[in-house]
Design a protein around this motif. Structure first.
Motif, PDB file in Angstrom:
ATOM      1  N   ARG A 102     -28.321 -40.634 -44.204  1.00 15.20           N
ATOM      2  CA  ARG A 102     -29.470 -40.653 -45.108  1.00 15.20           C
ATOM      3  C   ARG A 102     -30.022 -39.261 -45.343  1.00 15.20           C
ATOM      4  O   ARG A 102     -30.646 -38.994 -46.366  1.00 15.20           O
ATOM      5  CB  ARG A 102     -30.548 -41.557 -44.508  1.00 15.20           C
ATOM      6  N   GLN A 103     -29.735 -38.349 -44.403  1.00 18.26           N
ATOM      7  CA  GLN A 103     -30.284 -37.001 -44.487  1.00 18.26           C
ATOM      8  C   GLN A 103     -29.392 -36.062 -45.313  1.00 18.26           C
ATOM      9  O   GLN A 103     -29.846 -35.426 -46.254  1.00 18.26           O
ATOM     10  CB  GLN A 103     -30.458 -36.433 -43.075  1.00 18.26           C
ATOM     11  N   CYS A 104     -28.077 -35.995 -44.944  1.00 21.17           N
ATOM     12  CA  CYS A 104     -27.195 -35.009 -45.582  1.00 21.17           C
ATOM     13  C   CYS A 104     -26.120 -35.632 -46.471  1.00 21.17           C
ATOM     14  O   CYS A 104     -25.417 -34.924 -47.190  1.00 21.17           O
ATOM     15  CB  CYS A 104     -26.537 -34.128 -44.520  1.00 21.17           C
ATOM     16  N   GLY A 105     -25.969 -36.944 -46.408  1.00 17.04           N
ATOM     17  CA  GLY A 105     -24.984 -37.618 -47.257  1.00 17.04           C
ATOM     18  C   GLY A 105     -23.591 -37.667 -46.678  1.00 17.04           C
ATOM     19  O   GLY A 105     -22.672 -38.214 -47.289  1.00 17.04           O
ATOM     20  N   LYS A 106     -23.380 -37.121 -45.475  1.00 19.24           N
ATOM     21  CA  LYS A 106     -22.067 -37.141 -44.844  1.00 19.24           C
ATOM     22  C   LYS A 106     -21.674 -38.574 -44.473  1.00 19.24           C
ATOM     23  O   LYS A 106     -22.516 -39.365 -44.049  1.00 19.24           O
ATOM     24  CB  LYS A 106     -22.094 -36.261 -43.589  1.00 19.24           C
ATOM     25  N   LYS A 107     -20.390 -38.891 -44.637  1.00 18.64           N
ATOM     26  CA  LYS A 107     -19.911 -40.232 -44.299  1.00 18.64           C
ATOM     27  C   LYS A 107     -20.020 -40.469 -42.794  1.00 18.64           C
ATOM     28  O   LYS A 107     -19.696 -39.601 -41.987  1.00 18.64           O
ATOM     29  CB  LYS A 107     -18.455 -40.416 -44.748  1.00 18.64           C
ATOM     30  N   LEU A 108     -20.480 -41.673 -42.436  1.00 18.65           N
ATOM     31  CA  LEU A 108     -20.617 -42.039 -41.033  1.00 18.65           C
ATOM     32  C   LEU A 108     -19.474 -42.966 -40.609  1.00 18.65           C
ATOM     33  O   LEU A 108     -18.928 -43.687 -41.438  1.00 18.65           O
ATOM     34  CB  LEU A 108     -21.954 -42.760 -40.810  1.00 18.65           C
ATOM     35  N   PRO A 109     -19.117 -42.979 -39.329  1.00 20.37           N
ATOM     36  CA  PRO A 109     -18.079 -43.913 -38.856  1.00 20.37           C
ATOM     37  C   PRO A 109     -18.544 -45.354 -39.032  1.00 20.37           C
ATOM     38  O   PRO A 109     -19.750 -45.631 -39.017  1.00 20.37           O
ATOM     39  CB  PRO A 109     -17.938 -43.559 -37.364  1.00 20.37           C
ATOM     40  N   PRO A 110     -17.606 -46.311 -39.195  1.00 24.56           N
ATOM     41  CA  PRO A 110     -17.979 -47.717 -39.292  1.00 24.56           C
ATOM     42  C   PRO A 110     -18.734 -48.161 -38.038  1.00 24.56           C
ATOM     43  O   PRO A 110     -18.443 -47.707 -36.928  1.00 24.56           O
ATOM     44  CB  PRO A 110     -16.627 -48.440 -39.401  1.00 24.56           C
ATOM     45  N   ASN A 111     -19.733 -49.035 -38.219  1.00 21.55           N
ATOM     46  CA  ASN A 111     -20.528 -49.568 -37.107  1.00 21.55           C
ATOM     47  C   ASN A 111     -21.219 -48.456 -36.311  1.00 21.55           C
ATOM     48  O   ASN A 111     -21.386 -48.566 -35.087  1.00 21.55           O
ATOM     49  CB  ASN A 111     -19.647 -50.409 -36.167  1.00 21.55           C
ATOM     50  N   PHE A 112     -21.618 -47.395 -37.014  1.00 23.64           N
ATOM     51  CA  PHE A 112     -22.229 -46.251 -36.334  1.00 23.64           C
ATOM     52  C   PHE A 112     -23.544 -46.626 -35.667  1.00 23.64           C
ATOM     53  O   PHE A 112     -23.856 -46.181 -34.575  1.00 23.64           O
ATOM     54  CB  PHE A 112     -22.431 -45.113 -37.334  1.00 23.64           C
ATOM     55  N   GLY A 113     -24.336 -47.462 -36.337  1.00 22.49           N
ATOM     56  CA  GLY A 113     -25.558 -47.962 -35.717  1.00 22.49           C
ATOM     57  C   GLY A 113     -26.814 -47.173 -36.018  1.00 22.49           C
ATOM     58  O   GLY A 113     -27.921 -47.599 -35.671  1.00 22.49           O
ATOM     59  N   PHE A 114     -26.674 -46.004 -36.634  1.00 22.90           N
ATOM     60  CA  PHE A 114     -27.835 -45.174 -36.946  1.00 22.90           C
ATOM     61  C   PHE A 114     -27.750 -44.708 -38.400  1.00 22.90           C
ATOM     62  O   PHE A 114     -26.653 -44.508 -38.930  1.00 22.90           O
ATOM     63  CB  PHE A 114     -27.915 -43.965 -36.013  1.00 22.90           C
ATOM     64  N   PRO A 115     -28.911 -44.477 -39.049  1.00 23.81           N
ATOM     65  CA  PRO A 115     -28.893 -44.096 -40.464  1.00 23.81           C
ATOM     66  C   PRO A 115     -28.597 -42.626 -40.720  1.00 23.81           C
ATOM     67  O   PRO A 115     -28.369 -42.234 -41.852  1.00 23.81           O
ATOM     68  CB  PRO A 115     -30.311 -44.459 -40.932  1.00 23.81           C
ATOM     69  N   ILE A 116     -28.627 -41.780 -39.656  1.00 20.79           N
ATOM     70  CA  ILE A 116     -28.342 -40.356 -39.843  1.00 20.79           C
ATOM     71  C   ILE A 116     -27.264 -39.928 -38.853  1.00 20.79           C
ATOM     72  O   ILE A 116     -27.076 -40.544 -37.796  1.00 20.79           O
ATOM     73  CB  ILE A 116     -29.602 -39.467 -39.682  1.00 20.79           C
ATOM     74  N   CYS A 117     -26.527 -38.847 -39.183  1.00 20.57           N
ATOM     75  CA  CYS A 117     -25.425 -38.368 -38.346  1.00 20.57           C
ATOM     76  C   CYS A 117     -25.974 -37.620 -37.124  1.00 20.57           C
ATOM     77  O   CYS A 117     -27.167 -37.292 -37.046  1.00 20.57           O
ATOM     78  CB  CYS A 117     -24.502 -37.456 -39.156  1.00 20.57           C
ATOM     79  N   ASP A 118     -25.079 -37.347 -36.177  1.00 19.88           N
ATOM     80  CA  ASP A 118     -25.486 -36.680 -34.932  1.00 19.88           C
ATOM     81  C   ASP A 118     -26.080 -35.294 -35.205  1.00 19.88           C
ATOM     82  O   ASP A 118     -27.061 -34.881 -34.563  1.00 19.88           O
ATOM     83  CB  ASP A 118     -24.275 -36.541 -34.000  1.00 19.88           C
ATOM     84  N   ARG A 119     -25.493 -34.568 -36.162  1.00 18.48           N
ATOM     85  CA  ARG A 119     -25.963 -33.217 -36.451  1.00 18.48           C
ATOM     86  C   ARG A 119     -27.395 -33.237 -36.980  1.00 18.48           C
ATOM     87  O   ARG A 119     -28.242 -32.462 -36.536  1.00 18.48           O
ATOM     88  CB  ARG A 119     -25.027 -32.559 -37.461  1.00 18.48           C
ATOM     89  N   CYS A 120     -27.650 -34.143 -37.946  1.00 18.65           N
ATOM     90  CA  CYS A 120     -28.998 -34.236 -38.513  1.00 18.65           C
ATOM     91  C   CYS A 120     -29.999 -34.726 -37.467  1.00 18.65           C
ATOM     92  O   CYS A 120     -31.162 -34.308 -37.452  1.00 18.65           O
ATOM     93  CB  CYS A 120     -29.002 -35.162 -39.723  1.00 18.65           C
ATOM     94  N   HIS A 121     -29.528 -35.626 -36.595  1.00 19.89           N
ATOM     95  CA  HIS A 121     -30.406 -36.102 -35.521  1.00 19.89           C
ATOM     96  C   HIS A 121     -30.780 -34.951 -34.594  1.00 19.89           C
ATOM     97  O   HIS A 121     -31.946 -34.810 -34.189  1.00 19.89           O
ATOM     98  CB  HIS A 121     -29.697 -37.205 -34.734  1.00 19.89           C
ATOM     99  N   ALA A 122     -29.777 -34.098 -34.263  1.00 18.37           N
ATOM    100  CA  ALA A 122     -30.042 -32.960 -33.376  1.00 18.37           C
ATOM    101  C   ALA A 122     -31.038 -31.988 -34.003  1.00 18.37           C
ATOM    102  O   ALA A 122     -31.935 -31.463 -33.320  1.00 18.37           O
ATOM    103  CB  ALA A 122     -28.732 -32.241 -33.052  1.00 18.37           C
ATOM    104  N   VAL A 123     -30.898 -31.742 -35.312  1.00 20.23           N
ATOM    105  CA  VAL A 123     -31.825 -30.845 -36.021  1.00 20.23           C
ATOM    106  C   VAL A 123     -33.232 -31.422 -35.988  1.00 20.23           C
ATOM    107  O   VAL A 123     -34.210 -30.708 -35.765  1.00 20.23           O
ATOM    108  CB  VAL A 123     -31.354 -30.646 -37.477  1.00 20.23           C
ATOM    109  N   ARG A 124     -33.337 -32.740 -36.200  1.00 21.46           N
ATOM    110  CA  ARG A 124     -34.644 -33.400 -36.206  1.00 21.46           C
ATOM    111  C   ARG A 124     -35.311 -33.297 -34.837  1.00 21.46           C
ATOM    112  O   ARG A 124     -36.512 -32.999 -34.732  1.00 21.46           O
ATOM    113  CB  ARG A 124     -34.478 -34.861 -36.604  1.00 21.46           C
ATOM    114  N   VAL A 125     -34.539 -33.525 -33.770  1.00 20.46           N
ATOM    115  CA  VAL A 125     -35.077 -33.432 -32.404  1.00 20.46           C
ATOM    116  C   VAL A 125     -35.533 -32.010 -32.111  1.00 20.46           C
ATOM    117  O   VAL A 125     -36.591 -31.787 -31.509  1.00 20.46           O
ATOM    118  CB  VAL A 125     -34.021 -33.892 -31.374  1.00 20.46           C
ATOM    119  N   LYS A 126     -34.734 -31.041 -32.582  1.00 22.93           N
ATOM    120  CA  LYS A 126     -35.071 -29.628 -32.337  1.00 22.93           C
ATOM    121  C   LYS A 126     -36.388 -29.267 -33.004  1.00 22.93           C
ATOM    122  O   LYS A 126     -37.213 -28.554 -32.433  1.00 22.93           O
ATOM    123  CB  LYS A 126     -33.941 -28.758 -32.874  1.00 22.93           C
ATOM    124  N   ARG A 127     -36.604 -29.799 -34.241  1.00 25.16           N
ATOM    125  CA  ARG A 127     -37.855 -29.513 -34.955  1.00 25.16           C
ATOM    126  C   ARG A 127     -39.043 -30.111 -34.221  1.00 25.16           C
ATOM    127  O   ARG A 127     -40.126 -29.521 -34.140  1.00 25.16           O
ATOM    128  CB  ARG A 127     -37.782 -30.075 -36.368  1.00 25.16           C
TER     129      ARG A 127
END
Length: 361
Positions: free
Chosen positions: A328-353
């Motif tokens: 939802r953040q960067c538009g990168k394709k996620l693996p099937p059944n990923f379980g979260f709306p954003i990728c690991d990289r965007c999640h890490a950036v969000r946590v860092k902020r």
């Protein structure tokens, strides 16, 4: 030879013209390449696997048993013409389909057979693996397994057992003779169980016919039809596991004995699964129409069925694509059944902020 007695029999022996090579490395989906046919054993697994391959940039055709034949043909032609570069299929791919497949990949080595989950048999492995290596295109066919390579290779190389029996089912002549003495289907099924099969034969269980018969036992449907006609309707080839189709069959039977018009099949088209069931419903309606000699009506329903098949083909493309999630953040394709709306990289950036500037203890 004992099965055919003293009859004149001509036997043809066939052999494979190009070799099959079993790969020594366990297959993982990231190893998929152009010309592969990836085999799994459920419709859901086919759709999920196709979605994952499309996430990785592949163009994929799909083949599975409940797919309308028209749709299956279109999926095959896309692969033959190079519009797709690989296939994901169930064991339906082993039923006489001659395609330019470089490698057969067994993503699964066991299947649910309607009763239990079991390992593939030698014949199943051979039938499917034999699709690899189209003569004139490839010099050899390759076969890969996701696990159990040693065991599966043994099954592939295991000598075939000779046929010792063939199945027999009731014929019109059988019912004609039976009706001289009895007049109910219940007695027929009872006597069929008691009947001892001749040498080299195995009786058909008639399990599905019995299940349908239980729905109309002792009703006016049984009373008003001859045994031959009744068995013909019990024997109609449709998916008895679909509740909608069984109810449709029962309604049509009731309409026939009451002299009323056949009820039209229930058609839904919200999603791929509904379209596939609707295709089967029209198919069952056509079976009744042809059995009743109503060809003119059948022409209309054949067109409807063809239109539904077109819809299934389109839904395969759109629904498998919709299985592909994007961040939802960067538009990168996620693996099937990923379980979260954003990728690991965007999640890490969000946590860092969120943690930036907070005191550390």
């Amino acid at each position: 030879m004992g099965l055919v007695g003293e009859g004149n029999v001509e036997i043809h022996h066939y052999k494979r013209d190009i070799p099959l090579e079993v790969e020594s490395k366990e297959f993982q989906l990231r190893h998929a390449k152009k010309g592969d046919a990836v085999v799994c054993f459920s419709r859901k697994k086919v759709l999920d696997t196709a979605s994952r391959l499309q996430n990785n940039g592949h163009k994929v055709s799909m083949i599975y048993g409940s797919m309308p034949p028209e749709t299956r043909k279109r999926q095959m032609m896309q692969f033959i013409k190079g519009k797709t570069n690989m296939i994901v299929a169930t064991d339906a791919i082993g039923m006489g389909l001659n395609l330019p497949i470089r490698r057969i990949v067994f993503l699964e080595t066991d299947k649910f057979d309607g009763t239990r989950r079991r390992r593939l048999t030698s014949q199943e492995v051979k039938q499917i693996a034999g699709r690899a290596g189209r003569k004139g295109i490839y010099n050899e066919g390759k076969v890969a397994f996701s696990k159990d390579i040693k065991v599966m290779k043994q099954l592939l190389e295991k000598p075939d057992q000779a046929l010792e029996t063939f199945a027999i089912a009731p014929t019109s002549g059988v019912f004609e003779r039976f009706q001289r003495h009895y007049h109910d289907m219940d007695t027929f099924f009872f006597l069929w169980d008691k009947f001892k099969s001749p040498f080299g034969t195995e009786k058909a269980t008639l399990f599905e016919e019995r299940e349908l018969y239980e729905l109309i036992r002792g009703t006016e449907i049984e009373a008003k039809l001859s045994l031959n006609d009744l068995y013909g309707f019990l024997h109609l080839p449709f998916s008895k596991k679909e509740t909608q189709l069984t109810e449709q069959w029962l309604q049509c039977m009731q309409a026939i004995v009451e002299g009323e018009e056949l009820p039209e099949p229930q058609l839904k088209s919200t999603n791929l699964e509904q379209k596939e069931v609707s295709y089967k419903a029209v198919g069952l309606h056509l079976l009744f129409l042809y059995r009743l000699g109503r060809q003119t009506e059948a022409y209309y329903w054949e067109r409807i069925r063809s239109e539904i098949a077109d819809g299934v083909h389109e839904s395969l493309r759109t629904e498998v694509t919709s299985l592909t999630q994007s961040c939802r953040q960067c538009g990168k394709k996620l693996p099937p059944n990923f379980g979260f709306p954003i990728c690991d990289r965007c999640h890490a950036v969000r946590v860092k902020r969120r943690t930036k500037g907070k005191p550390r203890y």
